[in-house]
Design an enzyme around this catalytic site. Sequence first.
Site, PDB file in Angstrom:
ATOM      1  N   CYS A  69       0.837  -1.212   0.000  1.00  0.00           N
ATOM      2  CA  CYS A  69       0.000   0.000   0.000  1.00  0.00           C
ATOM      3  C   CYS A  69       0.868   1.257   0.000  1.00  0.00           C
ATOM      4  O   CYS A  69       0.369   2.346  -0.241  1.00  0.00           O
ATOM      5  CB  CYS A  69      -0.954   0.007   1.191  1.00  0.00           C
ATOM      6  SG  CYS A  69      -0.130   0.115   2.783  1.00  0.00           S
ATOM      7  N   ASP A 100       2.334   2.652   2.501  1.00  0.00           N
ATOM      8  CA  ASP A 100       2.214   3.462   3.703  1.00  0.00           C
ATOM      9  C   ASP A 100       3.431   3.288   4.615  1.00  0.00           C
ATOM     10  O   ASP A 100       4.002   2.208   4.705  1.00  0.00           O
ATOM     11  CB  ASP A 100       0.930   3.114   4.452  1.00  0.00           C
ATOM     12  CG  ASP A 100      -0.305   3.523   3.651  1.00  0.00           C
ATOM     13  OD1 ASP A 100      -0.121   4.192   2.614  1.00  0.00           O
ATOM     14  OD2 ASP A 100      -1.422   3.188   4.054  1.00  0.00           O
ATOM     15  N   CYS A 153      -2.782   5.697   5.196  1.00  0.00           N
ATOM     16  CA  CYS A 153      -4.229   5.746   5.137  1.00  0.00           C
ATOM     17  C   CYS A 153      -4.832   6.190   6.477  1.00  0.00           C
ATOM     18  O   CYS A 153      -4.130   6.277   7.487  1.00  0.00           O
ATOM     19  CB  CYS A 153      -4.773   4.373   4.764  1.00  0.00           C
ATOM     20  SG  CYS A 153      -4.640   3.214   6.113  1.00  0.00           S
ATOM     21  N   CYS A 212      -2.898  -2.317   8.728  1.00  0.00           N
ATOM     22  CA  CYS A 212      -2.544  -0.964   9.174  1.00  0.00           C
ATOM     23  C   CYS A 212      -2.165  -0.999  10.658  1.00  0.00           C
ATOM     24  O   CYS A 212      -1.229  -0.334  11.084  1.00  0.00           O
ATOM     25  CB  CYS A 212      -3.704   0.000   8.947  1.00  0.00           C
ATOM     26  SG  CYS A 212      -4.530  -0.214   7.360  1.00  0.00           S
TER      27      CYS A 212
END
Length: 146
Positions: free
Chosen positions: A33, A35, A59, A103
Amino acid sequence: MYSEKVMEHFENPRNVGEIENASGVGTVGNAKCGDIMRIYLDIDDNGMIQDCKFKTFGCGAAVATSSMATELVKGKSIQDAMKVTNKAVMEALDGLPPVKVHCSLLAEEAIHAALWDYAEKHGIKIEGLEKPKSDIHEGEEEKEEY
Ligand code: FES
């Protein structure tokens, strides 16, 4: 899709920023992703986490989990901070959608990476702490049970 707590931490993240001359700094990312999360720890001579800040380029769930993770480790001993797993962070946030579990893994790994950095700087070993990975891969997430 998101709990009220996730939204609240996303909109008003706690402990954003950096700590100058931090005792430990950990940066982790997820290549898929893209991140990135960085956590700074200020640890006193008694091994208590006096302060914790984060910077997250990621995110909304990554921001919310960083915020909650820093809140959870602040004021704790190193050993208690080791218990702040991604599961604990998710529970404190009243859950995350399944696609966002990774996450919260970033938050756990960023704390571990910062503790690892602290341990290396001080030539100590923290029980239960393994060398953190800098990239949190998908395959490893699938092994987690939720
Ligand atoms: Fe990757 Fe949230 S989508 S950290």
